[in-house]
Scaffold this motif. Structure first.
Motif, PDB file in Angstrom:
ATOM      1  N   GLN A 250       1.247   6.785  -6.684  1.00  0.00           N
ATOM      2  CA  GLN A 250       0.564   7.546  -6.924  1.00  0.00           C
ATOM      3  C   GLN A 250       0.448   8.877  -7.413  1.00  0.00           C
ATOM      4  O   GLN A 250       0.458   9.573  -7.981  1.00  0.00           O
ATOM      5  CB  GLN A 250      -0.824   7.297  -6.164  1.00  0.00           C
ATOM      6  CG  GLN A 250      -2.127   8.172  -6.742  1.00  0.00           C
ATOM      7  CD  GLN A 250      -2.733   7.340  -8.543  1.00  0.00           C
ATOM      8  OE1 GLN A 250      -3.047   6.371  -8.212  1.00  0.00           O
ATOM      9  NE2 GLN A 250      -2.848   8.281  -8.951  1.00  0.00           N
ATOM     10  N   ALA A 251       1.663   9.056  -6.513  1.00  0.00           N
ATOM     11  CA  ALA A 251       1.869  11.005  -5.430  1.00  0.00           C
ATOM     12  C   ALA A 251       3.041  11.254  -6.732  1.00  0.00           C
ATOM     13  O   ALA A 251       3.117  12.303  -7.824  1.00  0.00           O
ATOM     14  CB  ALA A 251       2.675  10.765  -4.404  1.00  0.00           C
TER      15      ALA A 251
ATOM     16  N   ALA B 260       2.680   0.532 -14.163  1.00  0.00           N
ATOM     17  CA  ALA B 260       2.919  -1.032 -13.168  1.00  0.00           C
ATOM     18  C   ALA B 260       3.587  -0.880 -12.967  1.00  0.00           C
ATOM     19  O   ALA B 260       4.405  -1.210 -13.793  1.00  0.00           O
ATOM     20  CB  ALA B 260       1.332  -1.372 -14.067  1.00  0.00           C
ATOM     21  N   PHE B 261       4.141  -1.922 -12.137  1.00  0.00           N
ATOM     22  CA  PHE B 261       5.417  -2.724 -11.627  1.00  0.00           C
ATOM     23  C   PHE B 261       4.673  -3.858 -11.277  1.00  0.00           C
ATOM     24  O   PHE B 261       3.911  -4.014 -10.476  1.00  0.00           O
ATOM     25  CB  PHE B 261       6.230  -2.058 -11.347  1.00  0.00           C
ATOM     26  CG  PHE B 261       5.906  -1.343 -10.053  1.00  0.00           C
ATOM     27  CD1 PHE B 261       6.485  -2.139  -8.876  1.00  0.00           C
ATOM     28  CD2 PHE B 261       5.667  -0.278  -9.527  1.00  0.00           C
ATOM     29  CE1 PHE B 261       6.337  -1.843  -7.688  1.00  0.00           C
ATOM     30  CE2 PHE B 261       4.920  -0.191  -7.815  1.00  0.00           C
ATOM     31  CZ  PHE B 261       5.488  -0.998  -7.302  1.00  0.00           C
TER      32      PHE B 261
ATOM     33  N   SER C 187      -0.842  -1.196  -9.967  1.00  0.00           N
ATOM     34  CA  SER C 187      -0.805  -0.096 -10.985  1.00  0.00           C
ATOM     35  C   SER C 187      -1.400   0.857 -11.043  1.00  0.00           C
ATOM     36  O   SER C 187      -2.695   0.892  -9.985  1.00  0.00           O
ATOM     37  CB  SER C 187      -1.598  -1.124 -12.277  1.00  0.00           C
ATOM     38  OG  SER C 187      -2.616  -1.143 -12.163  1.00  0.00           O
ATOM     39  N   ARG C 188      -1.205   2.273 -11.583  1.00  0.00           N
ATOM     40  CA  ARG C 188      -1.849   3.264 -10.605  1.00  0.00           C
ATOM     41  C   ARG C 188      -2.216   3.712 -12.148  1.00  0.00           C
ATOM     42  O   ARG C 188      -1.330   4.088 -12.830  1.00  0.00           O
ATOM     43  CB  ARG C 188      -1.811   4.135 -10.048  1.00  0.00           C
ATOM     44  CG  ARG C 188      -1.367   3.457  -8.608  1.00  0.00           C
ATOM     45  CD  ARG C 188      -2.854   3.906  -8.064  1.00  0.00           C
ATOM     46  NE  ARG C 188      -2.557   2.993  -6.695  1.00  0.00           N
ATOM     47  CZ  ARG C 188      -3.029   2.240  -6.557  1.00  0.00           C
ATOM     48  NH1 ARG C 188      -3.277   1.413  -7.424  1.00  0.00           N
ATOM     49  NH2 ARG C 188      -3.183   1.552  -5.096  1.00  0.00           N
TER      50      ARG C 188
ATOM     51  N   SER D  92       0.818  -1.786  -0.021  1.00  0.00           N
ATOM     52  CA  SER D  92      -0.055   0.508   0.122  1.00  0.00           C
ATOM     53  C   SER D  92       0.620   1.237  -0.443  1.00  0.00           C
ATOM     54  O   SER D  92       0.533   2.044  -0.159  1.00  0.00           O
ATOM     55  CB  SER D  92      -0.683   0.106   1.088  1.00  0.00           C
ATOM     56  OG  SER D  92      -2.027  -1.322   0.851  1.00  0.00           O
ATOM     57  N   PHE D  93       1.499   1.498   0.811  1.00  0.00           N
ATOM     58  CA  PHE D  93       2.903   2.168   1.073  1.00  0.00           C
ATOM     59  C   PHE D  93       3.318   2.602  -1.101  1.00  0.00           C
ATOM     60  O   PHE D  93       3.367   3.417  -1.118  1.00  0.00           O
ATOM     61  CB  PHE D  93       4.315   2.235   1.850  1.00  0.00           C
ATOM     62  CG  PHE D  93       5.690   3.366   2.015  1.00  0.00           C
ATOM     63  CD1 PHE D  93       4.317   4.312   2.206  1.00  0.00           C
ATOM     64  CD2 PHE D  93       6.119   2.425   1.831  1.00  0.00           C
ATOM     65  CE1 PHE D  93       5.987   5.836   2.651  1.00  0.00           C
ATOM     66  CE2 PHE D  93       7.410   4.075   2.136  1.00  0.00           C
ATOM     67  CZ  PHE D  93       7.189   5.307   2.158  1.00  0.00           C
ATOM     68  N   GLU D  94       3.831   1.655  -1.337  1.00  0.00           N
ATOM     69  CA  GLU D  94       4.649   1.562  -2.543  1.00  0.00           C
ATOM     70  C   GLU D  94       2.902   2.489  -3.434  1.00  0.00           C
ATOM     71  O   GLU D  94       3.618   3.020  -4.570  1.00  0.00           O
ATOM     72  CB  GLU D  94       5.363  -0.093  -3.313  1.00  0.00           C
ATOM     73  CG  GLU D  94       6.288  -0.211  -1.992  1.00  0.00           C
ATOM     74  CD  GLU D  94       7.392   0.680  -2.320  1.00  0.00           C
ATOM     75  OE1 GLU D  94       7.227   1.367  -3.263  1.00  0.00           O
ATOM     76  OE2 GLU D  94       8.143   1.020  -1.244  1.00  0.00           O
ATOM     77  N   ALA D  95       2.548   1.637  -3.180  1.00  0.00           N
ATOM     78  CA  ALA D  95       1.698   2.267  -4.405  1.00  0.00           C
ATOM     79  C   ALA D  95       0.977   3.802  -4.008  1.00  0.00           C
ATOM     80  O   ALA D  95       0.987   4.434  -4.763  1.00  0.00           O
ATOM     81  CB  ALA D  95      -0.052   1.604  -3.915  1.00  0.00           C
TER      82      ALA D  95
END
Length: 440
Positions: free
Chosen positions: A52-53, A123-124, A139-140, A45-48
């Motif tokens: 996004q930022a 995405a990664f 992905s974002r 969640s932190f990486e996502a």
């Protein structure tokens, strides 16, 4: 033997301490799995959120650059610089310590009226810390829009100069429909004084405007002081290079500086010492070590590169040319005297379509453009390093399709600018900083 084993087994299972050990061991497995899942979920969640930022920042940057006149390639490059400056490679992406390059962000641009939109996806594959065999994609998506502000006819780039844009004396300037922008933070960034008069859509400056209300008419009501500085919309356009200098010896001493009565005139034939009345010398595009026009001269369409000399229209000169761009390179200077008559239009195709006069970005030489009431100049005067451009245009009611970019700009005569110049300026625009917002 069997009976003895049976008795030991019964004793073990009846022992409370043994039961607790077994139960604890069995219960620890799901607890450890749950803890691992919680840690992996939190990290993912932190990486996502970081992704996004970073993607939002990159999309805002790309939309802004594209909206301010950069190409798709340039805007995409700027967006990627922003993205990878904010988003670092998470642990677990690289295999066995081998750092492979990450794919770039691909932006898709659309344009509707004055609004530009940029959207991107990224995405990664995220490798969990504990459950390493359960990698999954993160992905974002992001979208941003840039809304252009009002178009400017004049842009003074100097960030600190007093009177970066000035109307004084008895000058009358009318840029109805387009604005005037000065990037200076001075308390007199824009100055209207004496008996000068200014009529414009609006004034934009990070500094302040010093002008008498009776001499200034703004369609927007009041000037935008303290606004963000405008960027040079043409800063990445590539300058041409100088070539072999043209020989003007056969072009007539009364027509061009350095001209004579014999020989070849730039491939267009010889000019006699006593040409017939109404005769005009024709010049071809090319590189000139200096070009002083003294008589009636026609310019064929193309680029005229002035390499380190002076481009001068003398007071008795008559200059005509369609599809012409003058390039002032290596310190070349511009001097268009009052009394000269010129009718010059910019090209409508090619790399520098819409530009009439261009100085390289290290050329700080001041310039004077001062024709007479019969003179017309259509195109962008782009001299971004010039310490001052003094301009006196045609004050006729029809106006001219002219835009000026320089460090400082002084209006020394009556000038009227047209707003609707899409064809003449090849759709090049100078816009004040607009607003960039996230939309997705």
């Amino acid at each position: 033997m069997v009976g003895r084993f049976t008795r030991h087994a019964i004793r073990f299972f009846r022992n409370n301490d043994g039961n607790f050990a077994v139960i604890t061991a069995l219960a620890s497995v799901p607890l450890l799995c749950a803890a691992s899942l919680a840690i992996d979920y939190t990290n993912a969640s932190f990486e996502a959120e970081k992704l996004q930022a970073a993607l939002d920042g990159a999309t805002l940057k790309a939309a802004q650059l594209y909206g301010q006149g950069q190409t798709e390639e340039q805007a995409t490059e700027g967006g990627n610089e922003m993205f990878f400056g904010n988003w670092k490679r998470p642990k677990g992406i690289a295999d066995a310590g081998v750092v492979a390059p990450l794919p770039s962000v691909n932006f898709v641009y659309t344009e509707a009226g004055q609004q530009v939109t940029a959207v991107a996806d990224y995405a990664f594959d995220y490798d969990p810390v504990f459950l390493t065999r359960l990698s999954f994609p993160i992905s974002r998506h992001s979208g941003a829009s840039y809304q252009n502000a009002a178009e400017a006819c004049i842009l003074a780039l100097n960030p600190t100069a007093n009177r970066a844009f000035e109307v004084s004396g008895s000058s009358k300037v009318d840029t109805s429909g387009c604005t005037i922008t000065a990037n200076s933070i001075s308390d007199e960034a824009i100055y209207v004084g004496g008996s000068g008069n200014l009529k414009t859509e609006c004034l934009y400056t990070p500094g302040k405007v010093s002008a008498s209300p009776s001499n200034t008419k703004l369609a927007c009501g009041s000037a935008h002081e303290g606004s963000a500085p405008a960027v040079d919309p043409f800063q990445r356009k590539k300058m041409p290079t100088a070539g072999q200098a043209v020989n003007l010896s056969g072009c007539g001493v009364n027509y061009v500086g350095g001209g004579g009565g014999g020989g070849n005139c730039n491939g267009t034939g010889k000019t006699s010492n006593k040409p017939p009345e109404g005769y005009a010398v024709t010049l071809k595009p090319g590189t000139y070590a200096g070009l002083e026009i003294k008589g009636n001269v026609k310019l064929q369409p193309g680029d005229y590169v002035i390499d380190g000399g002076v481009l001068k229209f003398a007071s008795q000169s008559v200059v005509t040319g369609d599809g012409v761009t003058f390039f002032l390179l290596n310190g070349a200077q511009l001097d268009i005297h009052g009394g000269s008559t010129f009718n010059v239009t910019a090209p409508t195709s090619g790399t520098w379509a819409g530009f009439s006069i261009v100085a390289d970005r290290s050329n700080t030489a001041p310039a004077v453009i001062n024709g007479n009431s019969y003179s017309h100049l259509n195109g962008i005067i782009y001299m971004p390093a010039s310490q001052e451009v003094q301009y006196a245009g045609n004050g006729g009611t029809g106006g001219e399709c002219v835009r000026i970019v320089a460090q400082e700009i002084t209006m020394i005569g009556n000038s009227t600018f047209k707003l609707d110049c899409k064809a003449e300026l090849a759709d090049n625009k100078i816009n004040n900083p607009g607003a960039t917002t996230l939309i997705q």
